[in-house]
Design a protein around this motif. Structure first.
Motif, mmCIF file in Angstrom:
data_model
loop_
_atom_site.group_PDB
_atom_site.id
_atom_site.type_symbol
_atom_site.label_atom_id
_atom_site.label_comp_id
_atom_site.label_asym_id
_atom_site.label_seq_id
_atom_site.Cartn_x
_atom_site.Cartn_y
_atom_site.Cartn_z
ATOM 1 N N ASP A 158 14.808 98.713 -9.719
ATOM 2 C CA ASP A 158 15.225 100.561 -9.699
ATOM 3 C C ASP A 158 13.906 100.595 -9.256
ATOM 4 N N VAL A 159 13.550 100.793 -7.893
ATOM 5 C CA VAL A 159 12.434 101.141 -6.990
ATOM 6 C C VAL A 159 12.275 103.083 -6.940
ATOM 7 N N SER A 160 12.727 103.491 -8.268
ATOM 8 C CA SER A 160 12.897 104.823 -8.117
ATOM 9 C C SER A 160 11.886 105.650 -7.503
ATOM 10 N N GLU A 161 10.129 105.149 -8.517
ATOM 11 C CA GLU A 161 9.053 105.910 -8.732
ATOM 12 C C GLU A 161 8.158 105.529 -7.173
ATOM 13 N N LYS A 162 9.139 104.344 -6.548
ATOM 14 C CA LYS A 162 8.933 103.808 -5.115
ATOM 15 C C LYS A 162 8.868 105.269 -4.197
ATOM 16 N N ILE A 163 9.949 105.089 -4.052
ATOM 17 C CA ILE A 163 10.838 106.665 -3.386
ATOM 18 C C ILE A 163 10.404 108.020 -3.427
ATOM 19 N N LYS A 164 9.484 107.693 -4.828
ATOM 20 C CA LYS A 164 9.560 109.396 -5.108
ATOM 21 C C LYS A 164 7.729 109.533 -3.671
ATOM 22 N N GLU A 165 7.062 108.501 -4.377
ATOM 23 C CA GLU A 165 6.255 108.130 -3.727
ATOM 24 C C GLU A 165 5.815 107.849 -2.226
ATOM 25 N N ALA A 166 6.844 107.677 -2.212
ATOM 26 C CA ALA A 166 7.165 108.134 -0.883
ATOM 27 C C ALA A 166 7.390 108.789 0.001
ATOM 28 N N ARG A 167 8.501 109.530 -0.687
ATOM 29 C CA ARG A 167 8.820 111.211 0.158
ATOM 30 C C ARG A 167 8.056 111.902 -0.003
ATOM 31 N N ASN A 168 6.846 111.984 -1.201
ATOM 32 C CA ASN A 168 5.862 113.029 -1.541
ATOM 33 C C ASN A 168 5.350 112.948 -0.217
ATOM 34 N N TYR A 169 4.690 111.704 -0.186
ATOM 35 C CA TYR A 169 3.678 111.327 0.609
ATOM 36 C C TYR A 169 4.204 111.765 2.361
#
Length: 211
Positions: free
Chosen positions: A147-158
């Motif tokens: 689960d890499v959800s938090e990394k995806i969210k961080e990338a999406r926000n950036y």
């Protein structure tokens, strides 16, 4: 959700038919895993396979270079509007390679492994078309999803904050359940190998596309 079948998982005895089936089902692109046995503990295909696929495919090919020296090989996997995906973890000067590809007008993406923080590549995304976030450690298909959800969210926000056009792609352990997880986190594209090619290809591409 855009779907990119990992084409090395296709049956070689039914290869051309399965390429067409993927395209007819609405595949966005083909994902071509190139492994050298050094950067990852597996060996797959080379430029001949790429050009064979290019000769029968109508959609873009994204070549995922899991090799020690992507700077030696990226030019061998380019034609039309295809892209090369380069690992941040490759033991070369990544920034130098990116600058060289940009000067040559090469379409490219960056790849990070599950244990690589997004912050390592955030300042390299300005002209990258794709950020591929691995949800397994590369080398073999059929692995359990990380689960890499938090990394995806961080990338999406950036990406949103900086006004970038980079799409987020996720590769590893993707099926109808894990695709929902990464979609909800902000992914644009999923790569799927064993899930797609172990069942009805058309149904499974349409299932992922509808998420």
């Amino acid at each position: 959700m855009l779907v990119s079948p990992s084409i090395v998982a296709a049956s070689l005895t039914k290869f051309q038919a399965q390429v067409k089936e993927c395209e007819d089902a609405g595949a966005y692109s083909f994902h071509l895993d190139v492994m050298d046995g050094n950067f990852v503990p597996n060996i797959t295909v080379g430029p001949d396979f790429y050009f064979a696929l290019r000769s029968i495919s109508k959609i873009p090919i994204d070549t995922h270079l899991m090799v020690d020296r992507p700077d030696y090989y990226y030019e061998k996997f380019l034609s039309q509007n295809d892209r090369v995906l380069i690992h941040y973890e490759s033991p070369i000067n990544i920034k130098g390679l990116i600058k060289k590809m940009e000067n040559e007008g090469v379409k490219y993406g960056l790849v990070i492994n599950p244990n690589t923080p997004f912050s390592k590549v955030s300042d390299l995304l300005e002209r990258a078309e794709i950020l591929l976030i691995m949800s397994v450690y590369p080398g073999f298909s059929g692995q359990k999803f990380i689960d890499v959800s938090e990394k995806i969210k961080e990338a999406r926000n950036y990406i949103k904050e900086m006004g970038l056009r980079t799409m987020i792609e996720v590769d590893g352990g993707i099926n109808e359940n894990t695709a929902k997880i990464v979609k909800n986190a902000g992914a644009d594209i999923v790569v799927s190998a064993s899930y797609l090619f172990s069942g009805d290809i058309t149904d499974r591409i349409k299932t992922l596309s509808s998420i």
